[in-house]
Design a protein around this motif. Structure first.
Motif, PDB file in Angstrom:
ATOM      1  N   VAL A   1       0.585   6.343   6.087  1.00 17.55           N
ATOM      2  CA  VAL A   1      -0.414   6.205   7.142  1.00 17.55           C
ATOM      3  C   VAL A   1      -1.502   5.231   6.692  1.00 17.55           C
ATOM      4  CG1 VAL A   1      -0.045   8.426   8.279  1.00 17.55           C
ATOM      5  CG2 VAL A   1      -1.648   8.288   6.361  1.00 17.55           C
ATOM      6  N   VAL A   2      -1.963   4.438   7.639  1.00 17.37           N
ATOM      7  CA  VAL A   2      -3.061   3.507   7.392  1.00 17.37           C
ATOM      8  C   VAL A   2      -4.347   4.329   7.349  1.00 17.37           C
ATOM      9  CG1 VAL A   2      -4.359   1.551   8.314  1.00 17.37           C
ATOM     10  CG2 VAL A   2      -1.858   1.606   8.529  1.00 17.37           C
ATOM     11  N   LEU A   3      -5.083   4.229   6.249  1.00 20.40           N
ATOM     12  CA  LEU A   3      -6.273   5.065   6.043  1.00 20.40           C
ATOM     13  C   LEU A   3      -7.552   4.470   6.625  1.00 20.40           C
ATOM     14  CD1 LEU A   3      -5.753   6.165   2.331  1.00 20.40           C
ATOM     15  CD2 LEU A   3      -5.205   7.454   4.414  1.00 20.40           C
ATOM     16  N   ASN A   4      -7.570   3.192   6.911  1.00 24.20           N
ATOM     17  CA  ASN A   4      -8.835   2.550   7.247  1.00 24.20           C
ATOM     18  C   ASN A   4      -8.888   1.949   8.653  1.00 24.20           C
ATOM     19  OD1 ASN A   4      -6.970   0.634   6.274  1.00 24.20           O
ATOM     20  ND2 ASN A   4      -8.580  -0.756   5.596  1.00 24.20           N
ATOM     21  N   ARG A   5      -8.262   2.615   9.611  1.00 22.78           N
ATOM     22  CA  ARG A   5      -8.312   2.152  10.995  1.00 22.78           C
ATOM     23  C   ARG A   5      -8.697   3.289  11.947  1.00 22.78           C
ATOM     24  NH1 ARG A   5      -4.636  -2.577  11.650  1.00 22.78           N
ATOM     25  NH2 ARG A   5      -5.634  -4.076  10.259  1.00 22.78           N
ATOM     26  N   PRO A   6      -9.976   3.685  11.951  1.00 24.36           N
ATOM     27  CA  PRO A   6     -10.398   4.708  12.912  1.00 24.36           C
ATOM     28  C   PRO A   6     -10.337   4.150  14.330  1.00 24.36           C
ATOM     29  CG  PRO A   6     -12.299   3.849  11.726  1.00 24.36           C
ATOM     30  CD  PRO A   6     -11.081   3.214  11.120  1.00 24.36           C
ATOM     31  N   THR A   7     -10.022   5.023  15.273  1.00 23.70           N
ATOM     32  CA  THR A   7     -10.029   4.623  16.682  1.00 23.70           C
ATOM     33  C   THR A   7     -11.321   5.141  17.311  1.00 23.70           C
ATOM     34  OG1 THR A   7      -9.000   6.635  17.564  1.00 23.70           O
ATOM     35  CG2 THR A   7      -7.503   4.913  16.730  1.00 23.70           C
TER      36      THR A   7
ATOM     37  N   ALA B   1       5.464   8.445  -3.334  1.00 23.45           N
ATOM     38  CA  ALA B   1       4.564   9.287  -2.543  1.00 23.45           C
ATOM     39  C   ALA B   1       3.283   9.518  -3.329  1.00 23.45           C
ATOM     40  CB  ALA B   1       5.231  10.611  -2.206  1.00 23.45           C
ATOM     41  N   GLY B   2       2.155   9.316  -2.662  1.00 25.10           N
ATOM     42  CA  GLY B   2       0.870   9.486  -3.309  1.00 25.10           C
ATOM     43  C   GLY B   2       0.275   8.201  -3.839  1.00 25.10           C
ATOM     44  N   SER B   3       0.998   7.090  -3.748  1.00 31.45           N
ATOM     45  CA  SER B   3       0.413   5.814  -4.150  1.00 31.45           C
ATOM     46  C   SER B   3      -0.114   5.098  -2.908  1.00 31.45           C
ATOM     47  CB  SER B   3       1.428   4.952  -4.915  1.00 31.45           C
ATOM     48  OG  SER B   3       2.573   4.692  -4.147  1.00 31.45           O
ATOM     49  N   LEU B   4      -0.929   4.081  -3.165  1.00 34.30           N
ATOM     50  CA  LEU B   4      -1.502   3.286  -2.075  1.00 34.30           C
ATOM     51  C   LEU B   4      -0.829   1.930  -2.011  1.00 34.30           C
ATOM     52  CD1 LEU B   4      -5.347   3.826  -2.594  1.00 34.30           C
ATOM     53  CD2 LEU B   4      -3.857   4.994  -0.945  1.00 34.30           C
ATOM     54  N   LEU B   5      -0.655   1.459  -0.802  1.00 32.60           N
ATOM     55  CA  LEU B   5      -0.265   0.072  -0.570  1.00 32.60           C
ATOM     56  C   LEU B   5      -1.519  -0.647  -0.100  1.00 32.60           C
ATOM     57  CD1 LEU B   5       3.035   0.534   1.487  1.00 32.60           C
ATOM     58  CD2 LEU B   5       2.810   0.103  -0.968  1.00 32.60           C
TER      59      LEU B   5
ATOM     60  N   ASN C   1      -0.879  -5.692  12.376  1.00 31.56           N
ATOM     61  CA  ASN C   1      -0.810  -4.243  12.203  1.00 31.56           C
ATOM     62  C   ASN C   1      -1.287  -3.817  10.823  1.00 31.56           C
ATOM     63  OD1 ASN C   1       0.444  -3.366  14.731  1.00 31.56           O
ATOM     64  ND2 ASN C   1       2.213  -4.524  14.006  1.00 31.56           N
ATOM     65  N   PHE C   2      -1.227  -4.729   9.861  1.00 32.13           N
ATOM     66  CA  PHE C   2      -1.513  -4.355   8.480  1.00 32.13           C
ATOM     67  C   PHE C   2      -2.553  -5.218   7.774  1.00 32.13           C
ATOM     68  CE2 PHE C   2       2.833  -2.748   9.241  1.00 32.13           C
ATOM     69  CZ  PHE C   2       2.571  -1.411   9.059  1.00 32.13           C
ATOM     70  N   ALA C   3      -3.135  -6.178   8.446  1.00 34.28           N
ATOM     71  CA  ALA C   3      -4.129  -7.038   7.812  1.00 34.28           C
ATOM     72  C   ALA C   3      -5.277  -6.188   7.266  1.00 34.28           C
ATOM     73  CB  ALA C   3      -4.658  -8.067   8.802  1.00 34.28           C
ATOM     74  N   ARG C   4      -5.555  -6.357   5.970  1.00 31.59           N
ATOM     75  CA  ARG C   4      -6.649  -5.657   5.265  1.00 31.59           C
ATOM     76  C   ARG C   4      -6.564  -4.134   5.379  1.00 31.59           C
ATOM     77  NH1 ARG C   4     -11.256  -9.245   3.281  1.00 31.59           N
ATOM     78  NH2 ARG C   4     -10.137 -11.195   3.341  1.00 31.59           N
ATOM     79  N   THR C   5      -5.362  -3.614   5.305  1.00 30.97           N
ATOM     80  CA  THR C   5      -5.196  -2.158   5.394  1.00 30.97           C
ATOM     81  C   THR C   5      -4.907  -1.551   4.026  1.00 30.97           C
ATOM     82  OG1 THR C   5      -2.831  -2.347   5.876  1.00 30.97           O
ATOM     83  CG2 THR C   5      -4.325  -2.162   7.767  1.00 30.97           C
ATOM     84  N   ILE C   6      -5.137  -0.248   3.987  1.00 31.68           N
ATOM     85  CA  ILE C   6      -4.754   0.596   2.863  1.00 31.68           C
ATOM     86  C   ILE C   6      -3.819   1.654   3.449  1.00 31.68           C
ATOM     87  CG2 ILE C   6      -5.533   2.298   1.176  1.00 31.68           C
ATOM     88  CD1 ILE C   6      -6.549  -0.422   0.460  1.00 31.68           C
ATOM     89  N   VAL C   7      -2.610   1.747   2.914  1.00 36.48           N
ATOM     90  CA  VAL C   7      -1.619   2.718   3.381  1.00 36.48           C
ATOM     91  C   VAL C   7      -1.391   3.750   2.291  1.00 36.48           C
ATOM     92  CG1 VAL C   7       0.766   3.068   4.147  1.00 36.48           C
ATOM     93  CG2 VAL C   7      -0.488   1.010   4.858  1.00 36.48           C
TER      94      VAL C   7
END
Length: 183
Positions: free
Chosen positions: A38-44, A5-9, A19-25
């Motif tokens: 949660v994916v941090l870089n996918r604003p709607t 918890a608290g690390s990034l994927l 669903n995850f291409a070029r994402t930061i979770v």
């Protein structure tokens, strides 16, 4: 680095799952039973005011929901920064001053304690051992999170930003085109 918890994927450039291409979770929970983030870089395009109006005045820009992942997309999770050492009612620390907000708590109880807030529709989840297998297969890089990652002004550039700050070979991946065959 182990997924905690608290690390990034950071999705590897070769990640083929759309669903995850070029994402930061941001991992919110990780353990023997599985992991959730949660994916941090996918604003709607959906404004928070249209769905969770009481929270619209508290969210950090952009004032939209973020696509947190493909699981339970009709539910919402909120991540907030609470800079004081106090833990207000309805907020649970994940790492440093970043934690989860209970959106059922009246906004008035948390608004003054929160310095940044983002709301995510859905989440990313892995069953026991699944994430570890994906990491071993090279689908994800596990790196330390910085508090600003969840609330940055440029969500679209977060993937490259996080890779660049790692240095070495990971930093070089930040310049890899999304379609290497088109280069």
């Amino acid at each position: 680095m182990e997924p905690v918890a608290g690390s990034l994927l950071v999705a590897a450039p070769t990640m083929s799952d759309p669903n995850f291409a070029r994402t930061i979770v941001l991992l919110l929970d990780a353990g023997h039973d599985g992991a959730l983030g949660v994916v941090l870089n996918r604003p709607t395009d959906l404004e928070v005011a249209a769905v969770l109006q009481p929270w619209a005045g508290v969210v950090s820009g952009p004032d939209v929901l973020f696509s947190g992942g493909p699981v339970e997309t009709d539910s919402a999770l909120a991540v907030a920064n609470v800079p004081d050492d106090d833990e207000p009612v309805g907020w649970r620390r994940v790492f440093a001053s970043t934690g989860l907000v209970d959106l059922d708590v009246p906004v008035e109880l948390l608004a003054s304690a929160v310095s940044s807030l983002r709301i995510f529709a859905g989440y990313a989840g892995w069953s026991a051992g699944q994430l570890e297998d994906e990491i071993a297969d090279g689908a994800w890089y596990v790196v330390p999170a910085e508090e600003s990652d969840a609330f940055g002004a440029d969500p679209a550039g977060l993937w490259a930003t996080v890779l660049r700050r790692q240095g070495g070979q990971l930093a070089m991946l930040a310049t890899m085109p999304s379609e290497p065959t088109m280069n």
